[in-house]
Design an enzyme around this catalytic site. Structure first.
Site, PDB file in Angstrom:
ATOM      1  N   CYS A  83      -5.325 -67.576  41.104  1.00 44.88           N
ATOM      2  CA  CYS A  83      -4.454 -68.359  42.058  1.00 44.88           C
ATOM      3  C   CYS A  83      -3.136 -68.800  41.275  1.00 44.88           C
ATOM      4  O   CYS A  83      -3.335 -69.755  40.545  1.00 44.88           O
ATOM      5  CB  CYS A  83      -5.126 -68.943  42.953  1.00 44.88           C
ATOM      6  SG  CYS A  83      -4.026 -69.720  44.299  1.00 44.88           S
ATOM      7  N   CYS A 111      -4.189 -76.607  42.470  1.00 42.27           N
ATOM      8  CA  CYS A 111      -5.133 -77.488  43.413  1.00 42.27           C
ATOM      9  C   CYS A 111      -6.083 -77.771  42.085  1.00 42.27           C
ATOM     10  O   CYS A 111      -6.962 -77.002  41.855  1.00 42.27           O
ATOM     11  CB  CYS A 111      -5.563 -76.678  44.463  1.00 42.27           C
ATOM     12  SG  CYS A 111      -4.169 -75.755  45.646  1.00 42.27           S
ATOM     13  N   CYS A 151     -10.019 -76.797  42.329  1.00 41.27           N
ATOM     14  CA  CYS A 151     -10.396 -75.365  42.791  1.00 41.27           C
ATOM     15  C   CYS A 151     -10.865 -74.318  41.471  1.00 41.27           C
ATOM     16  O   CYS A 151     -10.157 -74.607  40.480  1.00 41.27           O
ATOM     17  CB  CYS A 151      -9.250 -74.744  43.727  1.00 41.27           C
ATOM     18  SG  CYS A 151      -9.852 -73.055  44.034  1.00 41.27           S
ATOM     19  N   CYS A 183     -15.785 -65.499  58.089  1.00 38.22           N
ATOM     20  CA  CYS A 183     -14.287 -66.026  57.509  1.00 38.22           C
ATOM     21  C   CYS A 183     -14.222 -65.571  55.938  1.00 38.22           C
ATOM     22  O   CYS A 183     -14.998 -65.401  55.036  1.00 38.22           O
ATOM     23  CB  CYS A 183     -14.584 -67.601  57.165  1.00 38.22           C
ATOM     24  SG  CYS A 183     -13.323 -68.242  56.590  1.00 38.22           S
ATOM     25  N   CYS A 220     -12.177 -65.152  61.014  1.00 36.43           N
ATOM     26  CA  CYS A 220     -11.338 -66.475  60.310  1.00 36.43           C
ATOM     27  C   CYS A 220     -10.790 -65.982  58.956  1.00 36.43           C
ATOM     28  O   CYS A 220     -11.412 -65.004  58.234  1.00 36.43           O
ATOM     29  CB  CYS A 220     -12.503 -67.541  60.377  1.00 36.43           C
ATOM     30  SG  CYS A 220     -11.515 -68.997  59.473  1.00 36.43           S
ATOM     31  N   CYS A 258      -8.375 -74.029  62.091  1.00 36.26           N
ATOM     32  CA  CYS A 258      -9.515 -74.575  61.282  1.00 36.26           C
ATOM     33  C   CYS A 258      -8.578 -75.442  60.351  1.00 36.26           C
ATOM     34  O   CYS A 258      -8.243 -74.942  59.487  1.00 36.26           O
ATOM     35  CB  CYS A 258     -10.347 -73.550  60.937  1.00 36.26           C
ATOM     36  SG  CYS A 258     -11.724 -74.096  59.706  1.00 36.26           S
ATOM     37  N   ARG A 314     -17.293 -79.244  61.115  1.00 39.19           N
ATOM     38  CA  ARG A 314     -17.893 -78.420  60.355  1.00 39.19           C
ATOM     39  C   ARG A 314     -18.683 -79.100  58.749  1.00 39.19           C
ATOM     40  O   ARG A 314     -17.872 -79.536  58.130  1.00 39.19           O
ATOM     41  CB  ARG A 314     -17.432 -77.065  59.634  1.00 39.19           C
ATOM     42  CG  ARG A 314     -18.364 -75.956  58.963  1.00 39.19           C
ATOM     43  CD  ARG A 314     -17.882 -74.816  58.716  1.00 39.19           C
ATOM     44  NE  ARG A 314     -17.350 -74.288  59.912  1.00 39.19           N
ATOM     45  CZ  ARG A 314     -16.013 -74.120  60.533  1.00 39.19           C
ATOM     46  NH1 ARG A 314     -15.244 -74.333  59.605  1.00 39.19           N
ATOM     47  NH2 ARG A 314     -15.906 -73.641  61.696  1.00 39.19           N
TER      48      ARG A 314
HETATM   49  N1  SAM Z   1      -6.118 -70.060  48.991  1.00 45.12           N
HETATM   50  C1  SAM Z   1      -6.151 -70.579  50.234  1.00 45.12           C
HETATM   51  C2  SAM Z   1      -5.967 -71.977  50.550  1.00 45.12           C
HETATM   52  O1  SAM Z   1      -5.813 -72.722  49.634  1.00 45.12           O
HETATM   53  O2  SAM Z   1      -5.772 -72.383  51.781  1.00 45.12           O
HETATM   54  C3  SAM Z   1      -7.700 -70.224  50.868  1.00 45.12           C
HETATM   55  C4  SAM Z   1      -8.731 -70.541  49.833  1.00 45.12           C
HETATM   56  S1  SAM Z   1      -9.130 -72.064  49.479  1.00 45.12           S
HETATM   57  C5  SAM Z   1     -10.459 -72.086  48.300  1.00 45.12           C
HETATM   58  C6  SAM Z   1     -10.124 -73.030  50.941  1.00 45.12           C
HETATM   59  C7  SAM Z   1     -10.235 -74.642  50.917  1.00 45.12           C
HETATM   60  O3  SAM Z   1     -11.507 -74.383  50.024  1.00 45.12           O
HETATM   61  C8  SAM Z   1      -9.360 -75.328  50.146  1.00 45.12           C
HETATM   62  O4  SAM Z   1      -8.370 -75.747  50.796  1.00 45.12           O
HETATM   63  C9  SAM Z   1     -10.427 -76.701  50.065  1.00 45.12           C
HETATM   64  O5  SAM Z   1     -10.133 -77.386  51.122  1.00 45.12           O
HETATM   65  C10 SAM Z   1     -11.714 -75.859  49.948  1.00 45.12           C
HETATM   66  N2  SAM Z   1     -12.180 -75.810  48.299  1.00 45.12           N
HETATM   67  C11 SAM Z   1     -11.739 -75.386  47.384  1.00 45.12           C
HETATM   68  N3  SAM Z   1     -12.484 -75.440  46.203  1.00 45.12           N
HETATM   69  C12 SAM Z   1     -13.498 -76.397  46.566  1.00 45.12           C
HETATM   70  C13 SAM Z   1     -14.590 -77.175  45.988  1.00 45.12           C
HETATM   71  N4  SAM Z   1     -14.679 -77.043  44.748  1.00 45.12           N
HETATM   72  N5  SAM Z   1     -15.311 -77.922  46.695  1.00 45.12           N
HETATM   73  C14 SAM Z   1     -15.045 -78.368  47.960  1.00 45.12           C
HETATM   74  N6  SAM Z   1     -14.290 -77.617  48.758  1.00 45.12           N
HETATM   75  C15 SAM Z   1     -13.234 -76.667  48.098  1.00 45.12           C
HETATM   76  C1  DTB Z   2     -13.475 -74.878  53.837  1.00 43.34           C
HETATM   77  O1  DTB Z   2     -13.040 -76.042  54.563  1.00 43.34           O
HETATM   78  N1  DTB Z   2     -14.635 -74.781  53.013  1.00 43.34           N
HETATM   79  C2  DTB Z   2     -14.664 -73.417  52.743  1.00 43.34           C
HETATM   80  C3  DTB Z   2     -13.676 -72.502  53.579  1.00 43.34           C
HETATM   81  N2  DTB Z   2     -12.868 -73.666  54.031  1.00 43.34           N
HETATM   82  C4  DTB Z   2     -12.771 -71.444  53.044  1.00 43.34           C
HETATM   83  C5  DTB Z   2     -14.591 -73.142  51.211  1.00 43.34           C
HETATM   84  C6  DTB Z   2     -15.513 -74.065  50.481  1.00 43.34           C
HETATM   85  C7  DTB Z   2     -15.161 -73.593  48.975  1.00 43.34           C
HETATM   86  C8  DTB Z   2     -16.254 -74.216  48.196  1.00 43.34           C
HETATM   87  C9  DTB Z   2     -16.035 -73.954  46.725  1.00 43.34           C
HETATM   88  C10 DTB Z   2     -16.179 -72.422  46.369  1.00 43.34           C
HETATM   89  O2  DTB Z   2     -17.223 -71.915  46.858  1.00 43.34           O
HETATM   90  O3  DTB Z   2     -15.425 -72.118  45.582  1.00 43.34           O
HETATM   91 FE1  SF4 Z   3      -5.363 -71.055  45.227  1.00 43.46          FE
HETATM   92 FE2  SF4 Z   3      -7.566 -72.542  45.256  1.00 43.46          FE
HETATM   93 FE3  SF4 Z   3      -5.451 -73.772  45.904  1.00 43.46          FE
HETATM   94 FE4  SF4 Z   3      -6.477 -72.002  47.659  1.00 43.46          FE
HETATM   95  S1  SF4 Z   3      -7.324 -73.981  47.019  1.00 43.46           S
HETATM   96  S2  SF4 Z   3      -4.630 -72.214  46.879  1.00 43.46           S
HETATM   97  S3  SF4 Z   3      -7.663 -70.564  46.012  1.00 43.46           S
HETATM   98  S4  SF4 Z   3      -5.830 -72.750  44.020  1.00 43.46           S
END
Ligand code: SAM
Ligand code: DTB
Ligand code: SF4
Length: 325
Positions: free
Chosen positions: A52, A56, A59, A96, A127, A187, A260
């Site tokens: 990506c 962030c 992530c 989702c 979703c 959401c 959630r």
């Molecule tokens: N790229 C898209 C975005 O950022 O909206 C969708 C996927 S992103 C992984 C969705 C959400 O997952 C993020 O906004 C964050 O709140 C959650 N998330 C990502 N990594 C995480 C982690 N290590 N622990 C908990 N929540 C996480």
């Molecule tokens: C949300 O708030 N939590 C989910 C969903 N929306 C997409 C994602 C959690 C991701 C946790 C880290 C991972 O599995 O990479």
């Molecule tokens: Fe990309 Fe992860 Fe950020 Fe979503 S949360 S925009 S997947 S770096």
């Protein structure tokens, strides 16, 4: 009464109530709007993993951090539908689909719409979480029958720039606005445990609770530790009672929203999860993976819910949008 004019001071006072009083208030509200014995279920699938362009700091999928997650291409529609069928068989209400994008490319929209249509035809709520959307992309997904769009604000407006620099809180709120105006259910929630202060958690919830309309669902994630991310340096464990207080505050500020209990359940005791349900959480992700990290096994969740004398919500297509009818 549904209020969208909460002040920080009011939220601080509620959050600081003695625990029994906070729980009583949250439960009163929860019971007014929901059956407190029912938990909604959503199943997640990463339809495009890793690589990506966003940075962030929490992530595993950002190309800016060397987390070891391999980048993949967008999955084929048939493979997504097979995974949705498995999720449906194991009892999920909602499916989702998540993509590690800043925003979808217009050339991907047909494929994404075919996924939505196919999943919805199985009787699952749909979703997606794909990053930023333009109003045109919202309209395309709505026409395909998308019920919910997940787009988190992740943390407070004040702490946001410490967590990501390639996008802003304003960008996030703009997409949330496009989704709401386009008639797709919103959401939107965030993450605890990224080194934020208590004030940031309250501010994150007040930001959500003062949007023109509350998000239909509010995911509260505990940060799932990812090696070699910037957040690893600043992360702080979340006191279990602080998590329960955050859930209770979300329930009180946003009475009709589904709250959630999202990422982080593998590290929580069943007793803590039960307290979160008592505080007003009424949805979980089911299935043993989230996007790239783990989640409790289905049998563990079923056993927990059975022993609490609670039940999972049945699929309820009446809640779905009209577009695909
Ligand atoms: N790229 C898209 C975005 O950022 O909206 C969708 C996927 S992103 C992984 C969705 C959400 O997952 C993020 O906004 C964050 O709140 C959650 N998330 C990502 N990594 C995480 C982690 N290590 N622990 C908990 N929540 C996480
Ligand atoms: C949300 O708030 N939590 C989910 C969903 N929306 C997409 C994602 C959690 C991701 C946790 C880290 C991972 O599995 O990479
Ligand atoms: Fe990309 Fe992860 Fe950020 Fe979503 S949360 S925009 S997947 S770096």
């Amino acid at each position: 009464m549904i209020r969208t004019d909460w002040s920080m001071e009011e939220a601080r006072i509620i959050h600081a109530l003695p625990f029994p009083d906070l729980m009583h208030r949250a439960q009163d509200i929860h019971r007014h709007y929901f059956d407190p014995t029912v938990i909604e279920t959503a199943s997640l699938l990463s339809i495009k993993t890793g690589g990506c362009p966003e940075d962030c700091g929490y992530c595993s999928q950002s190309a800016h951090h060397d987390t070891g997650v391999k980048a993949t291409k967008l999955m084929d529609v048939d493979d997504v539908l097979k995974a949705a069928r498995r999720a449906k068989t194991s009892g999920a209400q909602r499916f989702c689909m998540g993509a590690a994008w800043r925003s979808p490319k217009n050339r991907d929209m047909d494929k994404l719409c075919a996924m939505v249509k196919g999943v919805r035809e199985m009787g699952l709520e749909t979703c997606m979480t794909l990053g930023m959307l333009s109003p045109e992309q919202v309209a395309q997904l709505k026409a395909a029958g998308l019920d919910f769009y997940n787009h988190n604000i992740d943390t407070s407006p004040e702490y946001y720039r410490e967590i990501a620099t390639t996008r802003t809180m304003e960008d996030r709120l703009e997409t949330v606005e496009h989704v709401r105006k386009g008639g797709i259910k919103v959401c939107c929630g965030g993450i605890l445990g990224m080194g934020e202060k208590l004030e940031d958690r309250i501010s994150m919830l007040v930001t959500l609770a003062t949007l023109p309309a509350h998000p239909d669902s509010v995911p509260i994630n505990l940060w799932n530790e990812i090696d070699k991310t910037p957040v690893q340096q600043r992360a702080q464990p979340v006191d279990p009672f602080a998590l329960v207080r955050t859930i209770a505050l979300a329930r009180i500020l946003m009475p009709q929203s589904v709250v959630r209990l999202s990422a982080g359940r593998t590290g929580m005791s069943e007793e803590l999860q039960a307290l979160c349900f008592l505080a007003g959480a009424n949805s979980i992700f089911v299935g043993d993976v989230l996007l790239t990290t783990g989640n409790p096994a289905a049998w563990q969740d079923q056993s927990m819910i059975d022993r609490l004398g609670m039940r999972f919500a049945p699929a309820n297509m009446a809640q779905c949008t009209e577009a695909a009818e």
